[in-house]
Design an enzyme around this catalytic site. Structure first.
Site, PDB file in Angstrom:
ATOM      1  N   GLU A   1       0.809  -1.205  -0.069  1.00 20.96           N
ATOM      2  CA  GLU A   1       0.044  -0.049  -0.059  1.00 20.96           C
ATOM      3  C   GLU A   1       0.814   1.449   0.102  1.00 20.96           C
ATOM      4  O   GLU A   1       2.141   1.235   0.809  1.00 20.96           O
ATOM      5  CB  GLU A   1      -0.820   0.185   1.267  1.00 20.96           C
ATOM      6  CG  GLU A   1      -1.965  -0.663   1.459  1.00 20.96           C
ATOM      7  CD  GLU A   1      -2.756  -0.589   2.771  1.00 20.96           C
ATOM      8  OE1 GLU A   1      -2.705   0.575   3.189  1.00 20.96           O
ATOM      9  OE2 GLU A   1      -3.602  -1.501   3.275  1.00 20.96           O
TER      10      GLU A   1
ATOM     11  N   GLU B   1     -13.796   4.954  -0.180  1.00 19.56           N
ATOM     12  CA  GLU B   1     -14.346   3.883   0.733  1.00 19.56           C
ATOM     13  C   GLU B   1     -15.277   4.720   1.617  1.00 19.56           C
ATOM     14  O   GLU B   1     -14.792   5.139   2.717  1.00 19.56           O
ATOM     15  CB  GLU B   1     -13.705   2.792   1.369  1.00 19.56           C
ATOM     16  CG  GLU B   1     -13.034   1.747   0.488  1.00 19.56           C
ATOM     17  CD  GLU B   1     -12.000   0.956   1.034  1.00 19.56           C
ATOM     18  OE1 GLU B   1     -12.438  -0.042   1.500  1.00 19.56           O
ATOM     19  OE2 GLU B   1     -10.822   1.306   1.353  1.00 19.56           O
TER      20      GLU B   1
ATOM     21  N   LYS C   1     -15.966   4.000   5.446  1.00 14.85           N
ATOM     22  CA  LYS C   1     -14.477   3.990   6.471  1.00 14.85           C
ATOM     23  C   LYS C   1     -14.768   5.107   7.754  1.00 14.85           C
ATOM     24  O   LYS C   1     -15.330   6.228   7.223  1.00 14.85           O
ATOM     25  CB  LYS C   1     -13.512   4.187   5.725  1.00 14.85           C
ATOM     26  CG  LYS C   1     -12.846   2.972   5.205  1.00 14.85           C
ATOM     27  CD  LYS C   1     -11.500   3.320   4.819  1.00 14.85           C
ATOM     28  CE  LYS C   1     -10.534   2.001   4.438  1.00 14.85           C
ATOM     29  NZ  LYS C   1      -9.283   2.219   4.061  1.00 14.85           N
TER      30      LYS C   1
ATOM     31  N   GLU D   1      -9.491   9.544   5.212  1.00 18.54           N
ATOM     32  CA  GLU D   1      -9.711   8.047   5.139  1.00 18.54           C
ATOM     33  C   GLU D   1     -10.603   7.721   4.172  1.00 18.54           C
ATOM     34  O   GLU D   1     -10.469   6.453   3.689  1.00 18.54           O
ATOM     35  CB  GLU D   1     -10.168   7.646   6.562  1.00 18.54           C
ATOM     36  CG  GLU D   1      -9.196   7.558   7.652  1.00 18.54           C
ATOM     37  CD  GLU D   1      -7.867   6.392   7.354  1.00 18.54           C
ATOM     38  OE1 GLU D   1      -8.332   5.413   7.075  1.00 18.54           O
ATOM     39  OE2 GLU D   1      -6.773   6.985   7.386  1.00 18.54           O
TER      40      GLU D   1
END
Length: 556
Positions: A266, A320, A323, A329
């Site tokens: 990542e 996303e 999250k 985030e």
């Protein structure tokens, strides 16, 4: 003979790659998270991925719909077991066998599963039960793959946090926290014995959050900076990504595992954040990811691992939205849920031109008026240290800096300011002539005044000149052979330098490499980084064509 060796390599690559001429890089992957309620269908996502140069996808689970959607695409798939499955995988070989049968055997080889990650950042979870059972779980999964005759095709590993390192600066002093060493010895011995990678999550973004100075931002975004000197190796690191990866390399070497390869599981940068968050912005995200891709495509590697690019999985494919935590985030997505790009970093096969603006300007309506000549020059009052950083950056990204070397037409006056001005302008002219190509961490500006003097000519945005990518003088045959193999293995037509081809003679490594390197540059986008080849090539305005051998020419 060069031709014989090349012909064998070329034929093998042709068999492996088939007739696929797509501009793709096997070292570029992406993370596909699913903590969201607005994601496109797996089928739409598979089609999107096929339109890009992304060649690998990492899943945080083993969603059967995604695995099936990626069947027959040629895209490598990394699947994962949940941390909660580790105890059962460790204690029950039959559970591991069933897991492999359900999640791998059922889809392989149509779905190109290449790696199973057992858990994610388990060691940093602090759960001693999971930590002690991690290695047995990995061993049982490996045994299950062996039992299915897939042990040599699908690797097994686990993903680690950078927090495992007790020390990472300077990179040569990288060591793991002693409290984790005993566990790591077993895991690394497994990696070493099975040929699986050590997967880690380096994030320059978090390094910048801890040290939000302008010079740190430039270092993290691959932008011109003075670098960070490692006194042990005498290496001046020019970006945080290389420094972090080399710190991991040093830590692995210190434990005696020099042959275990690193995979970046990542890395990424958020394009949006809350008002109190430092760092998130479209400009920064575009700069980091775009420059990272350019760095990977250059095949320069890191100082401790030169000449190859570490497999790197960008975070993330989509936002996303479910999250928890700050806005950042939920704002790492390269693509939006409607499949449009959040920002363009050159991933599309239809136009791989990484654009990495430092201070993007709003679009300007095209004008019918002819474009005026412009030169990129340093702003007044810029220090020699900053100019040297810009000089190093420009000359390290594929331009021909020989005119400012001793004996060159622009060597005099022999000053940092004079040399930097020439290099910064040449980079601007060859990188796309966009305003952000003349930023250099806000040390440069565009001028309509021609800075040329005596016999020193500064190229301008008008008129454009033809340019060819050629090997630098003094490059060894071994380095040229590597560049030749790389270029011909990435979708270009190298038949003219095969026996009977118009450019076969002279039958030398140097001549064949020159043709292949130039053709790769012309077809890959005509960007400076397309003519890097681990710093063995440069752009030239001299046409290298001869007799019936024609070298395609682009423009600068």
């Amino acid at each position: 003979m060069a031709a014989l060796r090349f012909t064998i390599i070329f034929l093998l690559l042709t068999l492996l790659l088939g007739v696929n001429k797509a501009k793709s890089q096997s070292f570029i992957g992406v993370n596909y998270g699913q903590v969201a309620d607005n994601l496109p269908s797996p089928a739409a996502t598979a089609k999107l991925l096929q339109s890009t140069s992304i060649q690998k996808v990492r899943l945080y689970g083993s969603d059967p719909e995604i695995i099936k959607a990626l069947a027959n695409t040629g895209i490598g798939i990394v699947i994962s077991t949940a941390n909660g499955d580790i105890p059962a995988l460790a204690s029950d070989p039959n559970f591991a066998k069933n897991w492999v049968s359900t999640n791998v055997v059922a889809y392989y080889p149509s779905s190109k599963i290449i790696l199973i990650n057992v858990g994610n950042e388990v060691i940093m979870s602090g759960d001693k039960n999971l930590i002690t059972q991690l290695l047995p779980a990995m061993q049982n999964v490996k045994n299950a793959l062996d039992g299915a005759s897939l042990g040599d095709k699908v690797k097994v590993s686990t993903v680690h946090s950078m927090a495992l390192l007790k020390q990472s600066e300077p990179p040569s002093s990288g060591i793991f926290d002693p409290s984790f060493v005993d566990v790591l010895k077993g895991l690394l011995a497994f990696n070493d014995a099975t040929g699986s990678p050590f997967a880690v999550n380096p994030y320059p973004y978090f390094a910048y959050r801890r040290d939000p100075r302008p010079e740190t931002l430039a270092f993290c975004l691959f932008q011109p900076n003075s670098g960070r000197f490692d006194a042990n190796t005498k290496i001046n690191y020019m970006n945080m990504f290389d420094a972090q990866v080399d710190a991991v390399r040093s830590a692995l070497n210190a434990m005696g595992f020099k042959n275990v390869e690193i995979v970046v599981a990542e890395t990424g940068w958020p394009y949006k954040g809350d008002s109190d968050e430092v760092g998130p912005s479209v400009e920064n995200a575009k700069a980091y990811n775009g420059n990272l891709i350019a760095h990977l495509r250059s095949m320069v590697g890191t100082p401790l691992m030169p000449g190859k690019s570490v497999d790197t999985y960008l975070f993330a494919l989509y936002d996303e939205d479910l999250k928890p935590g700050p806005t950042s985030e939920r704002s790492f997505g390269l693509f939006q849920s409607d499949l449009t790009m959040t920002y363009d970093i050159g991933l599309s096969k239809s136009g791989q031109t990484p654009v990495t603006p430092v201070m993007p300007k709003p679009p300007v309506t095209p004008s019918s008026q002819p474009k005026k000549a412009a030169w990129c020059v340093p702003k007044l009052g810029i220090s020699d240290a900053k100019l040297q950083a810009s000089l190093d950056y420009a000359c390290g990204h594929g331009i021909d800096c020989s005119p400012i070397q001793p004996g060159g037409a622009c060597f005099e006056p022999n000053t940092i300011a004079g040399h930097a001005a020439y290099a910064m302008n040449l980079f601007y002219q060859t990188a796309g002539q966009n305003p952000w190509n003349c930023d250099f961490s806000q040390t440069a500006m565009l001028s309509s005044n021609n800075p040329s003097y005596n016999g020193c000519i500064y190229p301008s945005s008008q008129p454009k000149k033809a340019a060819w990518c050629v090997p630098k003088p003094g490059v060894s045959d071994a380095e040229l052979q590597a560049s030749l193999d790389y270029a011909c293995g990435h979708g270009i037509d190298c038949s003219p330098i095969q026996p009977g081809g118009a450019c076969f003679e002279p039958n030398t490594i140097a001549a064949h490499a020159a043709y292949a390197m130039n053709l790769y540059y012309q077809t890959a986008g005509q960007n400076p980084w397309n003519c890097d080849f681990s710093q063995t090539a440069m752009l030239s305005s001299n046409n290298p064509s001869y007799n019936g051998c024609t070298y395609p020419g682009g423009s600068t």
